[in-house]
Design an enzyme around this catalytic site. Structure first.
Site, mmCIF file in Angstrom:
data_model
loop_
_atom_site.group_PDB
_atom_site.id
_atom_site.type_symbol
_atom_site.label_atom_id
_atom_site.label_comp_id
_atom_site.label_asym_id
_atom_site.label_seq_id
_atom_site.Cartn_x
_atom_site.Cartn_y
_atom_site.Cartn_z
ATOM 1 N N ARG A 133 -10.179 0.398 8.177
ATOM 2 C CA ARG A 133 -9.660 -0.934 8.451
ATOM 3 C C ARG A 133 -10.664 -1.804 9.198
ATOM 4 O O ARG A 133 -10.355 -2.930 9.555
ATOM 5 C CB ARG A 133 -8.428 -0.754 9.323
ATOM 6 C CG ARG A 133 -7.216 -1.526 8.913
ATOM 7 C CD ARG A 133 -6.162 -1.115 9.937
ATOM 8 N NE ARG A 133 -4.933 -1.763 9.815
ATOM 9 C CZ ARG A 133 -3.870 -1.276 9.168
ATOM 10 N NH1 ARG A 133 -3.951 -0.166 8.488
ATOM 11 N NH2 ARG A 133 -2.746 -1.928 9.210
ATOM 12 N N ARG A 192 10.933 -1.336 11.199
ATOM 13 C CA ARG A 192 9.782 -1.030 12.039
ATOM 14 C C ARG A 192 9.672 -2.041 13.172
ATOM 15 O O ARG A 192 9.844 -3.244 12.950
ATOM 16 C CB ARG A 192 8.499 -1.047 11.192
ATOM 17 C CG ARG A 192 8.057 0.352 10.788
ATOM 18 C CD ARG A 192 6.949 0.367 9.792
ATOM 19 N NE ARG A 192 5.760 -0.396 10.159
ATOM 20 C CZ ARG A 192 4.658 -0.441 9.420
ATOM 21 N NH1 ARG A 192 4.600 0.243 8.284
ATOM 22 N NH2 ARG A 192 3.622 -1.156 9.783
ATOM 23 N N ARG A 201 11.814 -5.350 5.100
ATOM 24 C CA ARG A 201 11.518 -3.930 4.863
ATOM 25 C C ARG A 201 12.451 -3.039 5.684
ATOM 26 O O ARG A 201 12.751 -3.298 6.840
ATOM 27 C CB ARG A 201 10.078 -3.604 5.248
ATOM 28 C CG ARG A 201 9.810 -2.096 5.234
ATOM 29 C CD ARG A 201 8.370 -1.744 5.237
ATOM 30 N NE ARG A 201 7.662 -2.312 6.361
ATOM 31 C CZ ARG A 201 6.345 -2.274 6.498
ATOM 32 N NH1 ARG A 201 5.612 -1.714 5.556
ATOM 33 N NH2 ARG A 201 5.761 -2.808 7.543
ATOM 34 N N LYS A 229 0.842 -1.210 0.000
ATOM 35 C CA LYS A 229 0.000 0.000 0.000
ATOM 36 C C LYS A 229 0.873 1.255 0.000
ATOM 37 O O LYS A 229 0.666 2.163 -0.811
ATOM 38 C CB LYS A 229 -0.932 0.018 1.235
ATOM 39 C CG LYS A 229 -1.875 -1.178 1.309
ATOM 40 C CD LYS A 229 -2.802 -1.118 2.512
ATOM 41 C CE LYS A 229 -2.105 -1.208 3.853
ATOM 42 N NZ LYS A 229 -1.414 -2.479 4.117
ATOM 43 N N ARG A 250 -0.595 -9.464 13.016
ATOM 44 C CA ARG A 250 -1.188 -8.451 12.118
ATOM 45 C C ARG A 250 -1.984 -9.122 11.003
ATOM 46 O O ARG A 250 -3.016 -8.610 10.563
ATOM 47 C CB ARG A 250 -0.093 -7.551 11.535
ATOM 48 C CG ARG A 250 0.400 -6.512 12.552
ATOM 49 C CD ARG A 250 1.756 -5.953 12.195
ATOM 50 N NE ARG A 250 1.765 -5.208 10.959
ATOM 51 C CZ ARG A 250 2.870 -4.957 10.250
ATOM 52 N NH1 ARG A 250 4.043 -5.383 10.683
ATOM 53 N NH2 ARG A 250 2.806 -4.258 9.137
HETATM 54 P P1 AP5 Z 1 4.819 -1.586 1.915
HETATM 55 O O1 AP5 Z 1 4.522 -0.772 0.717
HETATM 56 O O2 AP5 Z 1 5.502 -0.935 3.057
HETATM 57 O O3 AP5 Z 1 3.499 -2.379 2.385
HETATM 58 P P2 AP5 Z 1 2.207 -1.873 3.154
HETATM 59 O O4 AP5 Z 1 1.020 -2.517 2.508
HETATM 60 O O5 AP5 Z 1 2.200 -0.390 3.276
HETATM 61 O O6 AP5 Z 1 2.453 -2.584 4.559
HETATM 62 P P3 AP5 Z 1 2.322 -2.006 6.029
HETATM 63 O O7 AP5 Z 1 3.097 -2.931 6.922
HETATM 64 O O8 AP5 Z 1 2.664 -0.554 6.105
HETATM 65 O O9 AP5 Z 1 0.796 -2.195 6.276
HETATM 66 P P4 AP5 Z 1 0.061 -2.298 7.577
HETATM 67 O O10 AP5 Z 1 -1.307 -2.159 7.086
HETATM 68 O O11 AP5 Z 1 0.334 -3.516 8.373
HETATM 69 O O12 AP5 Z 1 0.708 -1.135 8.502
HETATM 70 P P5 AP5 Z 1 0.218 0.335 8.854
HETATM 71 O O13 AP5 Z 1 1.417 1.189 8.922
HETATM 72 O O14 AP5 Z 1 -0.906 0.733 7.987
HETATM 73 O O15 AP5 Z 1 5.695 -2.847 1.403
HETATM 74 C C1 AP5 Z 1 6.177 -3.810 2.325
HETATM 75 C C2 AP5 Z 1 7.577 -4.291 1.886
HETATM 76 O O16 AP5 Z 1 7.472 -5.011 0.659
HETATM 77 C C3 AP5 Z 1 8.581 -3.158 1.619
HETATM 78 O O17 AP5 Z 1 9.858 -3.574 2.032
HETATM 79 C C4 AP5 Z 1 8.532 -2.964 0.095
HETATM 80 O O18 AP5 Z 1 9.766 -2.489 -0.401
HETATM 81 C C5 AP5 Z 1 8.223 -4.381 -0.388
HETATM 82 N N1 AP5 Z 1 7.367 -4.414 -1.572
HETATM 83 C C6 AP5 Z 1 6.262 -3.643 -1.811
HETATM 84 N N2 AP5 Z 1 5.692 -3.979 -2.994
HETATM 85 C C7 AP5 Z 1 6.452 -4.990 -3.505
HETATM 86 C C8 AP5 Z 1 6.380 -5.771 -4.708
HETATM 87 N N3 AP5 Z 1 5.392 -5.587 -5.606
HETATM 88 N N4 AP5 Z 1 7.304 -6.732 -4.904
HETATM 89 C C9 AP5 Z 1 8.280 -6.942 -3.995
HETATM 90 N N5 AP5 Z 1 8.431 -6.250 -2.843
HETATM 91 C C10 AP5 Z 1 7.507 -5.274 -2.595
HETATM 92 O O19 AP5 Z 1 -0.372 0.122 10.327
HETATM 93 C C11 AP5 Z 1 0.462 -0.163 11.424
HETATM 94 C C12 AP5 Z 1 -0.386 -0.306 12.689
HETATM 95 O O20 AP5 Z 1 -1.055 0.935 12.973
HETATM 96 C C13 AP5 Z 1 -1.511 -1.345 12.636
HETATM 97 O O21 AP5 Z 1 -1.047 -2.638 12.951
HETATM 98 C C14 AP5 Z 1 -2.476 -0.784 13.696
HETATM 99 O O22 AP5 Z 1 -2.052 -1.094 14.996
HETATM 100 C C15 AP5 Z 1 -2.368 0.713 13.500
HETATM 101 N N6 AP5 Z 1 -3.357 1.237 12.529
HETATM 102 C C16 AP5 Z 1 -3.089 1.819 11.318
HETATM 103 N N7 AP5 Z 1 -4.215 2.160 10.703
HETATM 104 C C17 AP5 Z 1 -5.228 1.798 11.527
HETATM 105 C C18 AP5 Z 1 -6.645 1.870 11.415
HETATM 106 N N8 AP5 Z 1 -7.265 2.393 10.326
HETATM 107 N N9 AP5 Z 1 -7.395 1.379 12.441
HETATM 108 C C19 AP5 Z 1 -6.805 0.849 13.545
HETATM 109 N N10 AP5 Z 1 -5.465 0.746 13.697
HETATM 110 C C20 AP5 Z 1 -4.700 1.214 12.695
HETATM 111 MG MG MG Z 2 2.362 0.994 4.869
#
Ligand code: AP5
Ligand code: MG
Length: 215
Positions: free
Chosen positions: A87, A157, A124, A13, A168
């Site tokens: 989410r 992270r 990552r 994402k 997660r």
């Molecule tokens: P990346 O692009 O970083 O993936 P991502 O989908 O953004 O993954 P996240 O870990 O950020 O998602 P998340 O939803 O768990 O975390 P968030 O920060 O939102 O890519 C991942 C890796 O893969 C990178 O190394 C990249 O280089 C590689 N990659 C990407 N695309 C690729 C491809 N096509 N091929 C190969 N490699 C690739 O949330 C964190 C925490 O915050 C949650 O756990 C929760 O506690 C809280 N939170 C956030 N939002 C909410 C909400 N709305 N409600 C409640 N709690 C929330």
């Molecule tokens: Mg992200």
């Protein structure tokens, strides 16, 4: 354009949002990035969110909805891509209410196998200064451990350990996947195979958004 990007942890994402905002001039509103910023600044919200994030659970809906409604109104009229929000179905309903007559133009659902998620998460690395995201194997920086943009030391992270990633993923399947069904009732949801190379994924996204812009 108002876009929602859905997908499991590690679906890409954040990676795809950075490409989308560069091409279309939209605001990137990532709930995870905003929460990490709040934590870094030591705010009340950041302190409340900490234990949930570190264990792989969701931060309570009321805190998130208020935070994201504020971010959306600050974004103004240029349009936005939501990353990591909504989410839960409750968050999606509250978002619809907050947007009133405006609506989400496109929901993009990045589909990824859980098995691929683990290697993406543990490899990552992120830049604490500019937020750029790398992967030690798939998308390495030019100089190992340093950001291409500002040479800052890349960090891992705290929620990217195998135990927290496993939690997660459970949280995603139980609480976030139903959001896809919610949008399927009212919006068009565009499914994309996010297991492909990141540029191939963005090509498919751009094709869809270009069609939306010229419609
Ligand atoms: P990346 O692009 O970083 O993936 P991502 O989908 O953004 O993954 P996240 O870990 O950020 O998602 P998340 O939803 O768990 O975390 P968030 O920060 O939102 O890519 C991942 C890796 O893969 C990178 O190394 C990249 O280089 C590689 N990659 C990407 N695309 C690729 C491809 N096509 N091929 C190969 N490699 C690739 O949330 C964190 C925490 O915050 C949650 O756990 C929760 O506690 C809280 N939170 C956030 N939002 C909410 C909400 N709305 N409600 C409640 N709690 C929330
Ligand atoms: Mg992200």
């Amino acid at each position: 354009m108002r876009i929602v990007l859905l997908g499991a942890p590690g679906a890409g994402k954040g990676t795809q949002c950075k490409k989308i905002i560069k091409k279309y001039g939209l605001k990137h509103l990532s709930s995870g990035d905003i929460l990490r910023q709040e934590r870094a600044e030591g705010t009340e919200l950041g302190k409340k969110a900490q234990s949930y994030m570190d264990s792989g659970a969701l931060v309570p809906d009321d805190l998130i909805v208020e935070m994201m409604a504020g971010a959306i109104s600050e974004a103004g009229d240029v349009g936005f891509v939501l990353d990591g929000f909504p989410r839960t179905v409750n968050q999606a309903e509250k978002l619809d209410k907050a947007l009133e007559a405006k609506k989400i133009d496109q929901v993009i659902n990045l589909i990824i196998d859980d098995k691929i998620v683990m290697s993406r998460m543990t490899g990552r690395r992120s830049c604490p200064k500019c937020g750029a995201v790398y992967h030690v194997k798939n998308m390495p920086p030019k100089v190992a451990g340093k950001c291409d943009n500002d040479s800052a030391e890349l960090i891992q992270r705290p929620d990217d350990t195998p135990q927290v990633v496993t939690k997660r993923l459970v949280t995603y399947h139980e609480q976030t996947k139903p959001v896809v069904g919610y949008y399927e009732k009212t919006n068009t949801v565009y499914d994309i195979d996010s297991g492909q190379d990141a540029d191939q994924v963005s090509d498919v996204i751009f094709e869809k958004l270009d069609a939306l812009v010229s419609a």
